[in-house]
Design a protein around this motif. Sequence first.
Motif, PDB file in Angstrom:
ATOM      1  N   ILE A 198       0.836  -1.206   0.000  1.00 13.47           N
ATOM      2  CA  ILE A 198       0.000   0.000   0.000  1.00 13.47           C
ATOM      3  C   ILE A 198       0.870   1.255   0.000  1.00 13.47           C
ATOM      4  O   ILE A 198       0.605   2.217  -0.728  1.00 13.47           O
ATOM      5  CB  ILE A 198      -0.971  -0.027   1.207  1.00 13.47           C
TER       6      ILE A 198
ATOM      7  N   GLU B  55       0.805   4.231  -2.800  1.00 17.46           N
ATOM      8  CA  GLU B  55       0.576   5.646  -2.517  1.00 17.46           C
ATOM      9  C   GLU B  55       1.742   6.500  -3.042  1.00 17.46           C
ATOM     10  O   GLU B  55       1.531   7.597  -3.568  1.00 17.46           O
ATOM     11  CB  GLU B  55       0.385   5.858  -1.004  1.00 17.46           C
TER      12      GLU B  55
ATOM     13  N   VAL C 161       1.213   7.035  -6.637  1.00 17.37           N
ATOM     14  CA  VAL C 161       0.188   8.069  -6.826  1.00 17.37           C
ATOM     15  C   VAL C 161       0.822   9.454  -6.714  1.00 17.37           C
ATOM     16  O   VAL C 161       0.592  10.340  -7.537  1.00 17.37           O
ATOM     17  CB  VAL C 161      -0.946   7.903  -5.784  1.00 17.37           C
ATOM     18  N   ARG C 162       1.663   9.608  -5.702  1.00 19.16           N
ATOM     19  CA  ARG C 162       2.313  10.910  -5.487  1.00 19.16           C
ATOM     20  C   ARG C 162       3.319  11.234  -6.580  1.00 19.16           C
ATOM     21  O   ARG C 162       3.590  12.404  -6.858  1.00 19.16           O
ATOM     22  CB  ARG C 162       2.960  10.941  -4.097  1.00 19.16           C
TER      23      ARG C 162
ATOM     24  N   TYR D 166      -5.937  -0.992  -3.110  1.00 19.16           N
ATOM     25  CA  TYR D 166      -5.784   0.379  -2.604  1.00 19.16           C
ATOM     26  C   TYR D 166      -6.036   1.392  -3.718  1.00 19.16           C
ATOM     27  O   TYR D 166      -6.771   2.367  -3.542  1.00 19.16           O
ATOM     28  CB  TYR D 166      -4.368   0.542  -2.035  1.00 19.16           C
ATOM     29  N   LEU D 167      -5.462   1.120  -4.886  1.00 19.49           N
ATOM     30  CA  LEU D 167      -5.586   2.085  -5.991  1.00 19.49           C
ATOM     31  C   LEU D 167      -7.003   2.118  -6.561  1.00 19.49           C
ATOM     32  O   LEU D 167      -7.419   3.121  -7.140  1.00 19.49           O
ATOM     33  CB  LEU D 167      -4.562   1.764  -7.082  1.00 19.49           C
TER      34      LEU D 167
ATOM     35  N   ALA E 125      -9.623   2.439  -5.014  1.00 24.06           N
ATOM     36  CA  ALA E 125     -10.324   3.536  -4.329  1.00 24.06           C
ATOM     37  C   ALA E 125      -9.580   4.859  -4.500  1.00 24.06           C
ATOM     38  O   ALA E 125     -10.190   5.904  -4.721  1.00 24.06           O
ATOM     39  CB  ALA E 125     -10.467   3.211  -2.837  1.00 24.06           C
ATOM     40  N   ARG E 126      -8.261   4.787  -4.414  1.00 24.83           N
ATOM     41  CA  ARG E 126      -7.447   6.006  -4.372  1.00 24.83           C
ATOM     42  C   ARG E 126      -7.449   6.745  -5.715  1.00 24.83           C
ATOM     43  O   ARG E 126      -7.501   7.984  -5.737  1.00 24.83           O
ATOM     44  CB  ARG E 126      -6.010   5.607  -3.986  1.00 24.83           C
ATOM     45  N   MET E 127      -7.383   6.021  -6.805  1.00 17.46           N
ATOM     46  CA  MET E 127      -7.277   6.683  -8.106  1.00 17.46           C
ATOM     47  C   MET E 127      -8.553   7.476  -8.437  1.00 17.46           C
ATOM     48  O   MET E 127      -8.470   8.661  -8.790  1.00 17.46           O
ATOM     49  CB  MET E 127      -6.935   5.671  -9.214  1.00 17.46           C
TER      50      MET E 127
ATOM     51  N   GLU F 165     -10.693   8.668  -6.439  1.00 21.02           N
ATOM     52  CA  GLU F 165     -10.774   9.760  -5.463  1.00 21.02           C
ATOM     53  C   GLU F 165     -10.046  11.007  -5.977  1.00 21.02           C
ATOM     54  O   GLU F 165     -10.440  12.134  -5.702  1.00 21.02           O
ATOM     55  CB  GLU F 165     -10.100   9.250  -4.182  1.00 21.02           C
ATOM     56  N   LEU F 166      -8.973  10.777  -6.736  1.00 19.71           N
ATOM     57  CA  LEU F 166      -8.172  11.887  -7.266  1.00 19.71           C
ATOM     58  C   LEU F 166      -8.535  12.201  -8.714  1.00 19.71           C
ATOM     59  O   LEU F 166      -7.817  12.934  -9.396  1.00 19.71           O
ATOM     60  CB  LEU F 166      -6.682  11.538  -7.170  1.00 19.71           C
TER      61      LEU F 166
ATOM     62  N   TYR G 169       5.741   9.721   3.421  1.00 16.10           N
ATOM     63  CA  TYR G 169       5.478   9.859   1.983  1.00 16.10           C
ATOM     64  C   TYR G 169       6.095  11.139   1.429  1.00 16.10           C
ATOM     65  O   TYR G 169       6.120  12.166   2.109  1.00 16.10           O
ATOM     66  CB  TYR G 169       3.975   9.905   1.722  1.00 16.10           C
TER      67      TYR G 169
END
Lengths: 246, 355
Positions: free
Chosen positions: B9, B13, B16-17, B37-38, B40-42, B44-45, B180
């Motif tokens: 995870i 992340e 993503v950053r 994880y991605l 949901a995360r992708m 979201e952004l 991060y």
Amino acid sequence: MAIEKHAPQAVNPAMFCAGCGHGVLLRLIGECLEEYGVEKKTLVAIGVGCSCHLKTGINCDLIQSPHGRAAAVATGMRRAEPDMFVFTYQGDGDAYNIGIAETLNAAYRNENICVFTVNNTNFGMTGGQMSWCTMPGQKTTTSPSGRDISITGAPIKVPELIATSFAPAYVARGCVAGPKEINQLKGFIKNAFEAQLNHEGYSMVEVLSTCPTNWGMKPLQAQKHMLENVAPYYTIGEIKPRKGAN
Amino acid sequence: MGDMVKGNIAIAEAAVRAGIEVYAGYPITPSTETMEYLSARMPELGRTFIQSESELAAINIVMGVSACGRRVLTASSGPGISLKQEGISYMQQLNLPAVILNVVRWGNGLGSLDASQTDYLRETRGGGNGDYRNIVLAPSTVQEGVDLIYEAFDIAEKYRTIVVVMTDSGLGQMMEPCEYPDFREITKCSWGLDGSYSVKRGNFLGRDIQAESDAYITKVREIRENEQRWFAAGLEDAECVFVAAGMPGRVMEGLIEEMRAEGNKVGLIRPIIVWPYPDKAFAELRAMNPNVKGFITVETNGEGQMIEDVALYAKKNGFGMVPCYAITQACGVPKDDMVKEAFAKIVRGEKKEVF
């Protein structure tokens, strides 16, 4: 009134064999790229085989995908560049044999792309081997006694499969033969373009094409054979019309 | 100190950053948390997550995104990475960059879910058909994984090549505190396709293959010159130099301190980038300490894979007659006692060198 005709700038004279249908389809796609004003905002994923000729045949940004994977490559292009016009161009061996997973799954996801598949009932570039679209009894270099569908399975109808199993925007099958068929095909291609440009989703146009070289026929003979023997099996027409279209 | 985060995870992340706009992948243990994880995360952004029908499709989606000059990630493990080799070879041919996370699990075929380094030779030798190498980063902590994948995209774009981040089940599944990096601004590479047909293509006949090969050689030499990276300890007086990467490298970092405190003259080279291999670490060692009597790799695979690189670079740097040993276990994380026992056998002459 004089009608001014010019060759579309988006395509070049290509290196296909005499009497091959690819060139006609390429020309029609080139006309549509101009008519819809997208020739400078188009991304193409081509396959492997005779579609390789689009590397020099079309003046658009293009990736030659691994064999069968054009629909996946086009998916990446579509998601990366939502404002571009994205289409694939493959043969039947490419899209329906080795690439059937990628082809079906792009349709399944309803990717907003156009998929053009040339069905000439064989693997053309490698010298005429049997494809899943080879007709029953058709002789190819890997079905030398004629295709025995009790062993190989029967010719596959992927557009019908997609139209009935998934929720694509538009599915049609056209044919490059005489002016009537070509005009009809142009209409199908325009619908595919419009489906994408209107964000309606996935569209597929399968194009029955002659392959005189590997069929062992002269061009006119091949055309006659296609209309009399191939087209009755692979029905020409709109298989899934666009919603709201007449 | 940062929060405790699971390796898979944390690395996701960090990607993503680093500015990935698309993730495409297919589930496989022990890498799946990355895609979960991605997923949901992708969105979201406002970015794109695609669960593809196969690893084959995933790498080809990656190719399409990369061709547009956008940052993109896929992750998998052993057998899944095997399926991606076709696309990796094509992308190397087209000079398309991407970052691929391989959370290595033990074995051939389906293998098992255990932590392992059985994919070392495949990752460092290219993996698909043709004449290419991928840059391979081998973190040994969650924080190092975060830092390396964040940088991996810059490296991939600098050389227009594939960068593989090679962890294993152990690092992917463990939790460690990590910090991060900041979010990178998302940009499109200037060479990315934009529909304008600014990059003209040649015919597939009449290619100048020698020129393409020469360009490849130039690129590879530049990568070899610039991108070697390693951690070293205790080399100045070492009679015996351990070489270990990834999780075994982490074990050895602690263990050589203990062994030195017990009076053993041992040192460590931990390659952080395993291709290009840290040639310069061996050159520096030679200049500093020509009296090395043996090299010992610690690896989690059958009879040792990285040992081949150690032997080659030892020979290249004047240690040609120095024996190279491999301490291996098939999978898991090497335990201190196992390594110490094997080391004692080497010292007593009971364990034969590999090279």
